[in-house]
Design an enzyme around this catalytic site. Sequence first.
Site, PDB file in Angstrom:
ATOM      1  CE  LYS A 116      -4.046   0.194   2.501  1.00  0.00           C
ATOM      2  NZ  LYS A 116      -4.752   0.351   3.807  1.00  0.00           N
TER       3      LYS A 116
ATOM      4  CG  LEU B  48     -14.379  10.626   7.127  1.00  0.00           C
ATOM      5  CD1 LEU B  48     -14.696   9.455   6.223  1.00  0.00           C
ATOM      6  CD2 LEU B  48     -13.000  11.162   6.819  1.00  0.00           C
TER       7      LEU B  48
ATOM      8  CD  GLU C 255     -17.024   3.965   3.062  1.00  0.00           C
ATOM      9  OE1 GLU C 255     -17.404   3.511   1.970  1.00  0.00           O
ATOM     10  OE2 GLU C 255     -16.626   3.264   3.993  1.00  0.00           O
TER      11      GLU C 255
ATOM     12  CG  ASN D  52     -21.704   6.771  13.416  1.00  0.00           C
ATOM     13  OD1 ASN D  52     -21.999   7.843  12.900  1.00  0.00           O
ATOM     14  ND2 ASN D  52     -20.598   6.128  13.121  1.00  0.00           N
TER      15      ASN D  52
ATOM     16  CG  LEU E 285     -36.171  11.616   9.173  1.00  0.00           C
ATOM     17  CD1 LEU E 285     -37.203  12.707   9.439  1.00  0.00           C
ATOM     18  CD2 LEU E 285     -36.441  10.421  10.096  1.00  0.00           C
TER      19      LEU E 285
ATOM     20  CB  ALA F  71     -38.473   4.835   4.176  1.00  0.00           C
TER      21      ALA F  71
ATOM     22  CB  CYS G 100     -19.860   3.552  10.027  1.00  0.00           C
ATOM     23  SG  CYS G 100     -18.199   4.031   9.559  1.00  0.00           S
TER      24      CYS G 100
ATOM     25  CE  LYS H 146     -16.437  -0.243  12.951  1.00  0.00           C
ATOM     26  NZ  LYS H 146     -15.263   0.169  13.419  1.00  0.00           N
TER      27      LYS H 146
ATOM     28  NE  ARG I  89     -15.324  -2.186   3.563  1.00  0.00           N
ATOM     29  CZ  ARG I  89     -14.558  -1.389   4.285  1.00  0.00           C
ATOM     30  NH1 ARG I  89     -13.758  -1.893   5.193  1.00  0.00           N
ATOM     31  NH2 ARG I  89     -14.589  -0.085   4.105  1.00  0.00           N
TER      32      ARG I  89
HETATM   33  C1  UDX Z   1     -21.649   7.060   8.489  1.00  0.00           C
HETATM   34  C2  UDX Z   1     -21.852   8.407   9.209  1.00  0.00           C
HETATM   35  O1  UDX Z   1     -22.784   9.212   8.453  1.00  0.00           O
HETATM   36  C3  UDX Z   1     -20.527   9.129   9.372  1.00  0.00           C
HETATM   37  O2  UDX Z   1     -20.722  10.322  10.117  1.00  0.00           O
HETATM   38  C4  UDX Z   1     -19.560   8.209  10.126  1.00  0.00           C
HETATM   39  O3  UDX Z   1     -18.287   8.819  10.264  1.00  0.00           O
HETATM   40  C5  UDX Z   1     -19.424   6.874   9.397  1.00  0.00           C
HETATM   41  O4  UDX Z   1     -20.713   6.284   9.211  1.00  0.00           O
HETATM   42  P1  UDX Z   1     -21.273   6.223   5.973  1.00  0.00           P
HETATM   43  O5  UDX Z   1     -21.357   4.837   6.535  1.00  0.00           O
HETATM   44  O6  UDX Z   1     -20.175   6.568   5.037  1.00  0.00           O
HETATM   45  O7  UDX Z   1     -21.185   7.311   7.166  1.00  0.00           O
HETATM   46  O8  UDX Z   1     -22.631   6.499   5.175  1.00  0.00           O
HETATM   47  P2  UDX Z   1     -24.026   7.249   5.414  1.00  0.00           P
HETATM   48  O9  UDX Z   1     -24.219   8.231   4.334  1.00  0.00           O
HETATM   49  O10 UDX Z   1     -24.167   7.748   6.794  1.00  0.00           O
HETATM   50  O11 UDX Z   1     -25.056   6.031   5.175  1.00  0.00           O
HETATM   51  C6  UDX Z   1     -25.043   4.870   5.975  1.00  0.00           C
HETATM   52  C7  UDX Z   1     -26.155   3.927   5.573  1.00  0.00           C
HETATM   53  O12 UDX Z   1     -27.427   4.437   5.937  1.00  0.00           O
HETATM   54  C8  UDX Z   1     -26.238   3.636   4.065  1.00  0.00           C
HETATM   55  O13 UDX Z   1     -26.471   2.254   3.880  1.00  0.00           O
HETATM   56  C9  UDX Z   1     -27.440   4.436   3.617  1.00  0.00           C
HETATM   57  O14 UDX Z   1     -28.074   3.870   2.491  1.00  0.00           O
HETATM   58  C10 UDX Z   1     -28.323   4.375   4.845  1.00  0.00           C
HETATM   59  N1  UDX Z   1     -29.260   5.511   4.943  1.00  0.00           N
HETATM   60  C11 UDX Z   1     -28.791   6.770   5.144  1.00  0.00           C
HETATM   61  C12 UDX Z   1     -30.636   5.275   4.849  1.00  0.00           C
HETATM   62  O15 UDX Z   1     -31.090   4.134   4.684  1.00  0.00           O
HETATM   63  N2  UDX Z   1     -31.484   6.331   4.993  1.00  0.00           N
HETATM   64  C13 UDX Z   1     -31.050   7.597   5.197  1.00  0.00           C
HETATM   65  O16 UDX Z   1     -31.894   8.498   5.312  1.00  0.00           O
HETATM   66  C14 UDX Z   1     -29.669   7.829   5.269  1.00  0.00           C
END
Ligand code: UDX
Length: 434
Positions: free
Chosen positions: A35, A154, A156, A209, A251, A253, A261, A264, A328
Amino acid sequence: MELCIIGSGYVGLVTGACFAEVGHHVICVDNDQRKVDMLQRGEIPIFEPGLEDLVQRNVAAKRLRFTNSIEDGVDNSQIVFIAVPTPPQVDGSVDLTYIERVAREIAGVLKPGQYRVIVDKSTVPVKTGEKVQATIQRYNQNAELDVISNPEFLREGCAIPDLMRPDRIVIGSSSQRATDLMKRVYEPFQVPILVTDVNSAELIKHAANSFLSLKISYINAVSAICEASGADVEMVADGIGMDRRIGRNFLNAGLGYGGSCFPKDVKAFIAIADELGAPFQLLKEVERINAGQLDRFLKKVREALWVLREKRITVWGLTFKPDTDDVRNSVAIDLINKLVAEGAHVTAYDPKGMEKAREYSLIPTSVKLAATAVEAAEGAEALILATEWKEFASQDFAKVKAVMHTPQVFDGRNLFNPKTMREMGFAYHGVGRA
Ligand code: UDX
């Protein structure tokens, strides 16, 4: 400032690149030589919009470099950030092996008189900072250090804007000297800084989270009621979201939350609460609703198609959300595996996730991967939208309908307009809306 980041994974790499971008000198340490070599050549092991440019620009400006030597990093920095993985164990609790190992390695290279601030950026259970401090001091009695917590929020897919313009920076510290140094690191970002004690900062990450996951499960539970009553969950979400105390974000659905994240962190928070003797039943319900959402959706598919065996089903989306190549813990992958288990013939398409889904063998080899969204829909008896990539919203649906065998659309993320789809001749099924 001179900064070191241990761990060039998602958080470590993006953090290092953003710190360099605002003018700090950053050394990224990783024990994976392959890496390190890649990064030195300007190749990025993950897909994140804007990251490649950012890394290449800062390497060229000599503000960012990569090494496999912790000693090099610790020697040449005032502040050492730990950004190594904290994966879940079978029981849901957090595996802190990598953090503990890094603590010992730092202890092994810290020289007398070298004051260092050690910052935990990885998501860790409350009280981990205390353990890191005690470990370093146990292995190096002369170490002069402060261990503090600085959780990362943050997302992704928008990691760079999230890091450059976050809602807040949380610094958990019991040392004024360390706090002052950390404030200098974040000065160029010009964002609100909340200083807390170490334990509270660690807790903030899991609590944040878990709360966002709770919001998603809440609206998903409401979506079930909407389906049973004929109400529209999108309208309900708009209506409650306009209350500023609630807010419309998170919000939406759908098929439930996934990724590396939320699942876990919710599990970890449940385990942490149990271990502290303060069980968090509410979060167990959040998990239950999340798992049930995909099953409810599949029930709808079965109701419409009757038997799934030998049905040709197209799935649009593999990644756990749009704008990432991360597959993942993706609900889309779970969905495909369940369809295949029931005997359906699945063809999938995803703008960025196909390579990794194959590489990690997350989907059966019998699942065909198409070159385009339209190609994936050829001959299909049903089309399921699993990830809401913008590309899917802007398809030529006349073409999609023409290539499908029977034009049935199951919209797992409420991306399409039901009225438009029906006017075009599709049988449309969304989540929580008629
Ligand atoms: C999340 C947190 O937002 C971030 O602050 C933390 O540092 C890491 O975890 P991430 O996992 O990258 O970030 O994605 P995020 O945009 O939060 O979405 C997480 C999951 O929730 C996705 O599967 C998404 O589809 C789902 N989701 C999100 C919903 O089903 N409905 C929503 O309204 C928002």
